[in-house]
Write a protein that holds these residues in place. Structure first.
Motif, PDB file in Angstrom:
ATOM      1  N   LEU A  69       0.843  -1.205   0.000  1.00 56.87           N
ATOM      2  CA  LEU A  69       0.000   0.000   0.000  1.00 56.87           C
ATOM      3  C   LEU A  69       0.879   1.256   0.000  1.00 56.87           C
ATOM      4  N   GLN A  70       1.965   1.190   0.760  1.00 51.12           N
ATOM      5  CA  GLN A  70       2.893   2.336   0.789  1.00 51.12           C
ATOM      6  C   GLN A  70       3.428   2.604  -0.623  1.00 51.12           C
ATOM      7  N   ALA A  71       3.774   1.544  -1.308  1.00 49.61           N
ATOM      8  CA  ALA A  71       4.339   1.693  -2.655  1.00 49.61           C
ATOM      9  C   ALA A  71       3.305   2.236  -3.638  1.00 49.61           C
ATOM     10  N   SER A  72       2.029   1.928  -3.374  1.00 47.73           N
ATOM     11  CA  SER A  72       0.987   2.361  -4.319  1.00 47.73           C
ATOM     12  C   SER A  72       0.520   3.796  -4.036  1.00 47.73           C
ATOM     13  N   MET A  73       1.013   4.385  -2.948  1.00 51.05           N
ATOM     14  CA  MET A  73       0.525   5.716  -2.561  1.00 51.05           C
ATOM     15  C   MET A  73       0.981   6.790  -3.543  1.00 51.05           C
ATOM     16  N   ALA A  74       0.044   7.650  -3.906  1.00 49.11           N
ATOM     17  CA  ALA A  74       0.374   8.744  -4.817  1.00 49.11           C
ATOM     18  C   ALA A  74       1.307   9.739  -4.118  1.00 49.11           C
ATOM     19  N   GLU A  75       1.919  10.596  -4.916  1.00 44.70           N
ATOM     20  CA  GLU A  75       2.852  11.591  -4.362  1.00 44.70           C
ATOM     21  C   GLU A  75       2.118  12.526  -3.393  1.00 44.70           C
ATOM     22  N   LEU A  76       2.739  12.783  -2.257  1.00 42.25           N
ATOM     23  CA  LEU A  76       2.124  13.655  -1.255  1.00 42.25           C
ATOM     24  C   LEU A  76       2.348  15.127  -1.621  1.00 42.25           C
ATOM     25  N   PRO A  77       1.465  16.008  -1.120  1.00 45.30           N
ATOM     26  CA  PRO A  77       1.594  17.427  -1.470  1.00 45.30           C
ATOM     27  C   PRO A  77       2.979  18.006  -1.141  1.00 45.30           C
ATOM     28  N   ALA A  78       3.536  17.616   0.016  1.00 50.23           N
ATOM     29  CA  ALA A  78       4.836  18.182   0.414  1.00 50.23           C
ATOM     30  C   ALA A  78       5.913  17.793  -0.601  1.00 50.23           C
ATOM     31  N   ALA A  79       5.862  16.537  -1.057  1.00 47.76           N
ATOM     32  CA  ALA A  79       6.850  16.074  -2.034  1.00 47.76           C
ATOM     33  C   ALA A  79       6.678  16.815  -3.361  1.00 47.76           C
ATOM     34  N   LYS A  80       5.423  17.043  -3.708  1.00 50.12           N
ATOM     35  CA  LYS A  80       5.157  17.760  -4.961  1.00 50.12           C
ATOM     36  C   LYS A  80       5.675  19.200  -4.868  1.00 50.12           C
ATOM     37  N   ARG A  81       5.416  19.822  -3.721  1.00 49.37           N
ATOM     38  CA  ARG A  81       5.894  21.200  -3.546  1.00 49.37           C
ATOM     39  C   ARG A  81       7.420  21.250  -3.645  1.00 49.37           C
ATOM     40  N   ALA A  82       8.068  20.267  -3.011  1.00 49.94           N
ATOM     41  CA  ALA A  82       9.541  20.244  -3.030  1.00 49.94           C
ATOM     42  C   ALA A  82      10.036  20.091  -4.473  1.00 49.94           C
ATOM     43  N   ARG A  83       9.353  19.238  -5.231  1.00 56.33           N
ATOM     44  CA  ARG A  83       9.760  19.005  -6.629  1.00 56.33           C
ATOM     45  C   ARG A  83       9.568  20.278  -7.451  1.00 56.33           C
ATOM     46  N   PHE A  84       8.465  20.970  -7.219  1.00 50.52           N
ATOM     47  CA  PHE A  84       8.214  22.213  -7.963  1.00 50.52           C
ATOM     48  C   PHE A  84       9.243  23.284  -7.579  1.00 50.52           C
ATOM     49  N   MET A  85       9.590  23.314  -6.293  1.00 51.13           N
ATOM     50  CA  MET A  85      10.603  24.290  -5.861  1.00 51.13           C
ATOM     51  C   MET A  85      11.936  24.004  -6.550  1.00 51.13           C
ATOM     52  N   ASP A  86      12.223  22.704  -6.698  1.00 51.01           N
ATOM     53  CA  ASP A  86      13.486  22.332  -7.357  1.00 51.01           C
ATOM     54  C   ASP A  86      13.521  22.775  -8.816  1.00 51.01           C
ATOM     55  N   MET A  87      12.363  23.033  -9.394  1.00 53.93           N
ATOM     56  CA  MET A  87      12.321  23.518 -10.783  1.00 53.93           C
ATOM     57  C   MET A  87      12.659  25.006 -10.849  1.00 53.93           C
ATOM     58  N   GLY A  88      12.868  25.611  -9.668  1.00 49.31           N
ATOM     59  CA  GLY A  88      13.203  27.031  -9.634  1.00 49.31           C
ATOM     60  C   GLY A  88      11.987  27.938  -9.635  1.00 49.31           C
ATOM     61  N   LEU A  89      10.820  27.378  -9.315  1.00 48.92           N
ATOM     62  CA  LEU A  89       9.602  28.200  -9.315  1.00 48.92           C
ATOM     63  C   LEU A  89       9.526  29.000  -8.019  1.00 48.92           C
ATOM     64  N   PRO A  90       8.939  30.193  -8.065  1.00 43.97           N
ATOM     65  CA  PRO A  90       8.777  30.975  -6.832  1.00 43.97           C
ATOM     66  C   PRO A  90       7.839  30.256  -5.847  1.00 43.97           C
ATOM     67  N   ARG A  91       8.106  30.433  -4.539  1.00 44.24           N
ATOM     68  CA  ARG A  91       7.341  29.725  -3.513  1.00 44.24           C
ATOM     69  C   ARG A  91       5.840  29.997  -3.638  1.00 44.24           C
ATOM     70  N   ASP A  92       5.496  31.257  -3.907  1.00 45.12           N
ATOM     71  CA  ASP A  92       4.067  31.591  -4.002  1.00 45.12           C
ATOM     72  C   ASP A  92       3.391  30.811  -5.121  1.00 45.12           C
ATOM     73  N   ASP A  93       4.091  30.684  -6.256  1.00 43.44           N
ATOM     74  CA  ASP A  93       3.526  29.918  -7.379  1.00 43.44           C
ATOM     75  C   ASP A  93       3.399  28.444  -7.002  1.00 43.44           C
ATOM     76  N   VAL A  94       4.419  27.947  -6.310  1.00 41.52           N
ATOM     77  CA  VAL A  94       4.406  26.526  -5.930  1.00 41.52           C
ATOM     78  C   VAL A  94       3.213  26.232  -5.021  1.00 41.52           C
ATOM     79  N   LEU A  95       2.963  27.135  -4.071  1.00 42.16           N
ATOM     80  CA  LEU A  95       1.843  26.914  -3.143  1.00 42.16           C
ATOM     81  C   LEU A  95       0.514  26.856  -3.901  1.00 42.16           C
TER      82      LEU A  95
END
Lengths: 567, 133
Positions: free
Chosen positions: A377-403
């Motif tokens: 079940l852990q392996a089947s879990m979709a990406e969590l919001p925090a992980a998604k935010r971190a990934r978007f931040m890594d793309m160099g996007l501004p924090r406000d846009d990421v939120l």
């Protein structure tokens, strides 16, 4: 809100305005003043005069600006001397097709008593049967909250005396909840983050819905009507540690909790439909004290904003009572939040702890999970919001846009689909957060169901990136794309051609335009040379107009400066 | 206090079998430990009735008190049984997709109206129940 300012309403409301920063000035332009006037640090005479002007002479204060300064300063000092302790119990309805213990459909909004059977109506001789999907979703939610999953969970009976659960008890979990000892990391609006403990998450069944007659609420009604469609639908009760210290933190926690469940698909978390119901326990204690104060439970909050206001109101109410030497008036009770009046009102006093007389549910065998099944079940879990935010931040996007982009799954999915089509992240984010989101808001269409597909926006963004068209052309193009035009290979390019071509990057043509503009604006040229360098914008504007908005702005700028410098 | 057929039907067996806070099935003792006390206090019938939200007359209290004491005493024999510490007896590592779990497929109950007709009172599609507080 009818009154221009809550301060007119009395001292208890004064303290409300102080901490919730929610002085109810109707005019939005005054809100920043309301902060200063009614909130910390204090209001200045200048601000008070602005308020009077905007409130047509009505003084914002009960007596004078000076006395309110004194009152609000005292209230602020009282606030600073105390610390709020807040814990939240969230009941979330698990997104399953059927109820927790029978095969009736788990749907919201159906005609009363259309999804009922002998099990959920508690007819004699019936036995509950646990829904596998509900168990799996409970475990996945527990895992998302970094909980330990109990390998041998079981169900218990909790005695319940109201007729909306006809069995006379609720199947719940008592001493062996399915998940416990978790954490939830929350990004707060000020840019900081905080971790809140999760005590436990346990499965239980929901009750039916009661409609009260003869009165607006349960107390005082002549009789009640019951709809058992909701009776037996699966809930997960998620109990937090008392780790929050303000309404804002509590709202941020609940909001992230809902976001998580939506991202992993375990609950839709709609507060308006009752899919997520939060009971908040609030107490205050002198800052630095270890012992908790008397806690008050607040119910009936339908939005996170409402939750924040309800909590801040309650904190102020308790601090004010203690400051006035009336701390004994804070009693164990349940208070309801009145959204319209933005106050909490006592619903019922709690006389001692309730005795639910739990005992193991004899009709249900215990649950047993292997580590493999939990790992699966852990392996089947979709990406969590925090992980998604971190990934978007890594793309160099501004924090406000990421939120904004990672706030809800549909927006995040749309944005990622645009990226998958090869659009550059920053430019794509600008369009999604700006024009696309505005379109969705204005039309009430969700991002996932727009006529325009992500590939079409990606094609346009790529053309802007390669300077084949300008951003301005993009703005002209977008309404067409949003109507579903420009789909298919080269669809956007064909649309651009049909609109009269893309961006003009031909230096000779642009030079011709600029020479013409400069010739026609000799007066401005002299002024520019005389030091009015701001007139550069005038020349750019004229040239753009001449090119019908198609000139490549960078090239146009470069060529213009060459001419202006040489003049 | 109220007398409701719905409540009475469900609450009475619970009262008789469960005992009071001072009775044999004390909440905190429930799943964790085996209790070695076979002698237990007789529950207070009036308090039981209060928790079950039912009215009892003085005559009923007098009549029921010895009967309930006898029943509780009888159940107290269970305390003497040597049972494993975990009364749930959960098997080690049963898989999640055990046959005990039900597939999440909706089914309509065909004789729904017949079920609802069993309710003591109805109003439209709703089941009518007495006022609660």
């Amino acid at each position: 809100m009818g009154s221009p300012c809550l301060l007119l309403l009395g001292p208890h409301v004064l303290s409300k305005a102080v901490s919730s920063q929610s002085c109810a000035l109707a005019n939005p332009s005054l809100r920043k003043f309301s902060w200063q006037l009614c909130g910390r640090p204090c209001c200045s005479p200048k601000v008070a005069s602005v308020i009077r002007k905007h409130t047509k002479g009505k003084q914002c204060h009960q007596t004078s600006a000076t006395s309110v300064v004194q009152q609000s300063s005292k209230a602020a000092a009282d606030q600073a001397a105390f610390e709020a302790v807040i814990g939240i119990e969230s009941h979330v309805r698990l997104s399953t097709k059927t109820k927790a213990f029978c095969g009736c459909a788990n749907v919201y909004g159906a005609k009363p008593n259309t999804h009922v059977c002998p099990v959920c109506l508690a007819h004699p001789g019936t036995l509950p049967n646990v829904n596998e999907e509900a168990v799996q979703k409970a475990i996945i939610t527990g895992l998302a909250l970094q909980c330990t999953i109990h390998p041998h969970s079981k169900f218990d009976r909790k005695q319940y005396i109201y007729p909306d659960l006809p069995k006379g008890y609720q199947i719940s979990q008592y001493d062996v909840p399915i998940a416990e000892h978790g954490r939830l990391e929350v990004d707060l609006p000020d840019g900081s983050s905080k971790s809140f403990g999760i005590t436990r998450a346990h499965m239980e069944e929901d009750s039916g819905k009661l409609v009260h007659f003869g009165a607006s609420s349960l107390s005082g009604s002549d009789y009640s009507l019951c709809d058992y469609n909701r009776a037996g639908t699966p809930l997960l009760e998620i109990v937090s540690e008392p780790d929050m210290r303000s309404g804002q933190e509590a709202a941020a926690y609940a909001s992230e909790l809902r976001r998580i469940m939506r991202f992993i698909g375990t609950s839709d978390g709609n507060m308006q439909d009752g899919s997520m119901r939060c009971d908040v326990n609030v107490s205050v204690r002198p800052r630095g004290a270890k012992e908790f104060g008397t806690k008050v439970e607040i119910k009936n909050m339908n939005t996170f904003g409402g939750m924040q206001k309800a909590i801040d109101y309650e904190i102020d109410r308790q601090v004010t009572l203690i400051s006035q030497g009336r701390g004994n008036e804070i009693v164990l009770e349940t208070r309801l939040y009145d959204e319209a009046k933005q106050v909490t009102k006592s619903m019922r006093k709690k006389e001692g702890l309730a005795d639910y007389r739990y005992f193991p549910e004899p009709d249900l065998p215990p649950l047993g999970f292997t580590q493999e099944s939990v790992d699966g079940l852990q392996a089947s879990m979709a990406e969590l919001p925090a992980a998604k935010r971190a990934r978007f931040m890594d793309m160099g996007l501004p924090r406000d846009d990421v939120l904004i982009l990672a706030d809800d799954l549909e927006t995040a999915d749309y944005f990622e689909a645009v990226l998958e089509e090869g659009a550059p992240a920053k430019l794509a984010a600008n369009w999604v957060v700006g024009d696309i989101m505005a379109h969705c808001k204005n039309t009430g269409v969700s991002m996932g169901s727009m006529k325009s597909r992500p590939a079409t926006l990606a094609a346009m963004v790529k053309m802007i990136e390669s300077k084949a068209i300008s951003g301005k052309i993009g703005k002209q193009l977008l309404p067409e794309l949003l109507q579903g035009k420009g789909a298919g290979p080269d669809g956007v390019k064909k649309l651009v051609d049909a609109m009269g071509g893309g961006q003009i990057s031909d230096p000779a043509y642009l030079a011709e335009i600029l020479d013409k503009v400069i010739a026609n604006n000799q007066k401005q040229l002299e002024q520019y040379k005389g030091g009015k360098t701001k007139l550069k914008g005038h020349f750019v504007g004229q040239a753009m107009k001449e090119s019908r908005g198609k000139a490549n702005p960078e090239l146009l700028n470069k060529l213009l400066m060459e001419r202006l410098d040489a003049a | 206090m109220l007398r409701s057929s719905i409540l009475l039907r469900t609450a009475i067996p619970t009262v008789y079998l469960r005992g009071s806070q001072s009775g044999i099935l004390k909440q905190s003792n429930l799943p964790h430990h085996r209790c070695n006390v076979s002698k237990v206090d007789s529950p207070d019938v009036r308090k039981l009735a209060e928790m079950a939200q039912i009215e009892v007359s003085d005559q009923e209290v007098d009549a029921w008190q010895p009967q309930i004491a006898e029943i509780v005493e009888w159940f107290a024999h269970l305390q003497d049984l040597d049972l494993p510490a975990d009364p749930s007896g959960s098997p080690e590592g049963s898989p999640l997709t055990d046959s005990r779990l039900r597939e999440d497929t909706p089914r309509d109950w065909p004789e729904r109206e017949k079920l609802l007709d069993e309710a003591p009172d109805r109003e439209g599609r709703f089941v009518k129940v007495p006022k609660i507080l």
